[in-house]
Motif scaffolding. Structure first.
Motif, PDB file in Angstrom:
ATOM      1  N   ARG A  88      -5.640  -1.576   6.960  1.00  0.00           N
ATOM      2  CA  ARG A  88      -5.785  -0.969   8.286  1.00  0.00           C
ATOM      3  C   ARG A  88      -5.894  -2.004   9.417  1.00  0.00           C
ATOM      4  NH1 ARG A  88      -9.859   2.195   7.217  1.00  0.00           N
ATOM      5  NH2 ARG A  88      -8.487   3.771   6.322  1.00  0.00           N
ATOM      6  N   GLU A 109      -5.753   0.771   1.422  1.00  0.00           N
ATOM      7  CA  GLU A 109      -5.609   1.294   2.788  1.00  0.00           C
ATOM      8  C   GLU A 109      -6.692   0.742   3.712  1.00  0.00           C
ATOM      9  OE1 GLU A 109      -5.627   5.491   2.303  1.00  0.00           O
ATOM     10  OE2 GLU A 109      -3.542   5.593   1.581  1.00  0.00           O
ATOM     11  N   HIS A 110      -7.902   0.597   3.177  1.00  0.00           N
ATOM     12  CA  HIS A 110      -8.994   0.022   3.972  1.00  0.00           C
ATOM     13  C   HIS A 110      -8.690  -1.430   4.339  1.00  0.00           C
ATOM     14  CE1 HIS A 110     -13.093  -0.631   5.367  1.00  0.00           C
ATOM     15  NE2 HIS A 110     -13.113  -1.743   4.643  1.00  0.00           N
ATOM     16  N   GLN A 161      -5.996   2.964  -4.228  1.00  0.00           N
ATOM     17  CA  GLN A 161      -5.270   3.305  -3.005  1.00  0.00           C
ATOM     18  C   GLN A 161      -6.190   3.271  -1.786  1.00  0.00           C
ATOM     19  OE1 GLN A 161      -2.042   3.652  -2.979  1.00  0.00           O
ATOM     20  NE2 GLN A 161      -1.896   4.047  -0.785  1.00  0.00           N
ATOM     21  N   ARG A 162      -7.385   3.802  -1.942  1.00  0.00           N
ATOM     22  CA  ARG A 162      -8.336   3.822  -0.844  1.00  0.00           C
ATOM     23  C   ARG A 162      -8.737   2.400  -0.440  1.00  0.00           C
ATOM     24  NH1 ARG A 162     -11.300   7.364  -2.809  1.00  0.00           N
ATOM     25  NH2 ARG A 162     -12.935   6.077  -3.762  1.00  0.00           N
ATOM     26  N   SER A 163      -8.926   1.556  -1.423  1.00  0.00           N
ATOM     27  CA  SER A 163      -9.292   0.160  -1.138  1.00  0.00           C
ATOM     28  C   SER A 163      -8.162  -0.576  -0.425  1.00  0.00           C
ATOM     29  CB  SER A 163      -9.637  -0.565  -2.443  1.00  0.00           C
ATOM     30  OG  SER A 163     -10.758   0.029  -3.050  1.00  0.00           O
ATOM     31  N   THR A 172       0.832  -1.209   0.000  1.00  0.00           N
ATOM     32  CA  THR A 172       0.000   0.000   0.000  1.00  0.00           C
ATOM     33  C   THR A 172       0.862   1.252   0.000  1.00  0.00           C
ATOM     34  OG1 THR A 172      -1.719  -1.196   1.213  1.00  0.00           O
ATOM     35  CG2 THR A 172      -1.840   1.203   1.248  1.00  0.00           C
ATOM     36  N   HIS A 215      -6.064   5.435  -9.671  1.00  0.00           N
ATOM     37  CA  HIS A 215      -5.150   5.406  -8.529  1.00  0.00           C
ATOM     38  C   HIS A 215      -5.839   5.705  -7.187  1.00  0.00           C
ATOM     39  CE1 HIS A 215      -1.861   6.495  -5.844  1.00  0.00           C
ATOM     40  NE2 HIS A 215      -1.063   5.781  -6.634  1.00  0.00           N
ATOM     41  N   PRO A 216      -6.617   6.776  -7.054  1.00  0.00           N
ATOM     42  CA  PRO A 216      -7.249   7.059  -5.751  1.00  0.00           C
ATOM     43  C   PRO A 216      -8.168   5.942  -5.281  1.00  0.00           C
ATOM     44  CG  PRO A 216      -7.391   8.959  -7.213  1.00  0.00           C
ATOM     45  CD  PRO A 216      -6.927   7.819  -8.048  1.00  0.00           C
ATOM     46  N   VAL A 217      -8.900   5.332  -6.221  1.00  0.00           N
ATOM     47  CA  VAL A 217      -9.840   4.268  -5.854  1.00  0.00           C
ATOM     48  C   VAL A 217      -9.083   3.047  -5.347  1.00  0.00           C
ATOM     49  CG1 VAL A 217     -11.648   2.730  -6.693  1.00  0.00           C
ATOM     50  CG2 VAL A 217     -11.522   5.085  -7.532  1.00  0.00           C
ATOM     51  N   GLY A 229       1.375   3.935  -3.205  1.00  0.00           N
ATOM     52  CA  GLY A 229       0.877   5.281  -2.966  1.00  0.00           C
ATOM     53  C   GLY A 229       1.518   6.327  -3.861  1.00  0.00           C
TER      54      GLY A 229
END
Length: 386
Positions: free
Chosen positions: A348, A344-345, A340-342, A322, A336-338, A326
């Motif tokens: 976590r 990171e979720h 990356q967000r997935s 992750t 990329h944002p989608v 980034g």
């Protein structure tokens, strides 16, 4: 007047017969009572085995009424009351036992211990502490002191806890040096937060380090205190000693070591120490600190972030993946944002710490588990690395 001996000769057999008859009546009554008492006792035991606690209590009460001097029946009845949550009745039974003048020393100690358990279960902490202290010098003393230690820890009375821990150590009940160091750290935190006494806090931490030089927490806490007082060089030296005395705790201080090393012009030394630690025991926190140190030293970002790839080559890591992705360009614009967000979720939960004793999970590191109260039960590794 002449005394007639015939009356004596006639009376002696009559008196003997009456005495024999009376003794037979007493023996008969005794046999009946002895048969009835065990019968009630075994009936209660049978109910217990069948998990019929209400009927068992009735049977034991009947047995106690027939033989009020039997201490074992009182103990059985008191334990039953406690198991059912009827703590007031359990207390009455055990206090009645303690009030008996004919109770032996062993049974008296046992009753005192049972009374302390009643108060503990009822949540009457002050009365429980008093009952536990009365067990000093008995065979229940070690168990009572350990319970007292747990009570003082839960109430965060660290001074009393330290006194009990020292008594246990002197009695040969184990090594409590590490736990005493934690108490010193807790007292130091209190001195800072509530008394605004950094000098007192520093003395406590230095005393803890002198007693347990290989303990990680006093050194880490002292480094934090020095950094808060703008003594960054002193803080840096303490953090470098963590790697020497408590290398397993290096991941906990890796990012701070890099940050203070940069602030004091000792970034190269910090990076060297982190690489040595990583070579001995790979860790995502140490790998991340090395990447940040390389970036701070001016290394190109693409080259510095190869540290994440090298870590993944040794240990598969969603956290490292992750962080590497980034800053990687994507061929498809807007993806990329989608992604990356997935990522990171998903990563976590893997970045948490987990208690090895009870499984409690937390985002931050705890020296004492909030769930089971165990000390140093959190490995200094993320869940992903366990």
């Amino acid at each position: 007047m002449e005394f007639d001996l015939s009356w004596i000769l006639l009376g002696v057999p009559i008196v003997f017969a009456l005495g024999w008859f009376a003794s037979r009546l007493d023996l008969r009554q005794l046999r009946i009572e002895n048969r009835q008492a065990p019968k009630a006792y075994f009936k209660g035991l049978n109910y217990l085995l069948n998990e019929q606690q209400d009927q068992a209590i009735d049977a034991f009460i009947e047995a106690v009424q027939r033989d009020p001097d039997t201490s074992e029946l009182h103990f059985a009845l008191g334990n039953l009351f406690r198991r059912r949550g009827e703590y007031e009745r359990a207390v009455r039974v055990h206090e009645h036992l303690l009030s008996r003048a004919d109770l032996g020393k062993s049974d008296r100690e046992r009753a005192q211990h049972a009374l302390a358990q009643d108060f503990l279960k009822a949540g009457l902490i002050d009365r429980a502490e008093d009952a536990l202290r009365k067990l000093a010098g008995t065979r229940y003393q070690p168990q009572a002191w350990l319970t007292l230690l747990s009570l003082h820890e839960r109430s965060r009375d660290w001074t009393q806890a330290a006194d009990v821990a020292r008594s246990l150590q002197q009695a040969g009940e184990g090594d409590f040096a590490a736990r005493l160091a934690h108490y010193q750290c807790e007292l130091a935190a209190t001195a800072l937060a509530k008394k605004n006494d950094p000098a007192g806090a520093r003395r406590l931490l230095e005393d803890a380090l002198q007693a347990t030089p290989d303990a990680a927490r006093p050194r880490i806490q002292l480094a934090g205190l020095l950094a808060a007082q703008d003594d960054l060089r002193g803080a840096f030296e303490q953090l470098t000693l963590v790697e020497r005395h408590a290398p397993q705790a290096t991941p906990l201080v890796a990012s701070e070591l890099m940050r203070i090393g940069q602030a004091t012009g000792q970034l190269a030394r910090a990076a060297e120490l982190l690489r040595r630690s990583y070579a001995a025991t790979p860790s995502i926190d140490v790998a991340d600190a090395i990447v940040q140190a390389d970036l701070a030293a001016g290394m190109p970002a693409a080259q510095a972030r190869e540290g994440y790839v090298r870590h993944m080559a040794q240990e598969p890591s969603l956290i490292a993946a992750t962080r590497w992705l980034g800053h990687e360009p994507f061929a498809r614009e807007g993806a990329h944002p989608v992604v990356q967000r997935s990522l990171e979720h998903a990563a976590r939960p893997l970045a948490r710490y987990r208690c090895a004793a009870c499984g409690f999970e937390a985002q931050g590191y705890f020296w004492q588990c909030p769930g089971c109260q165990a000390w140093e039960s959190f490995p200094p590794k993320r869940i992903e690395e366990l």
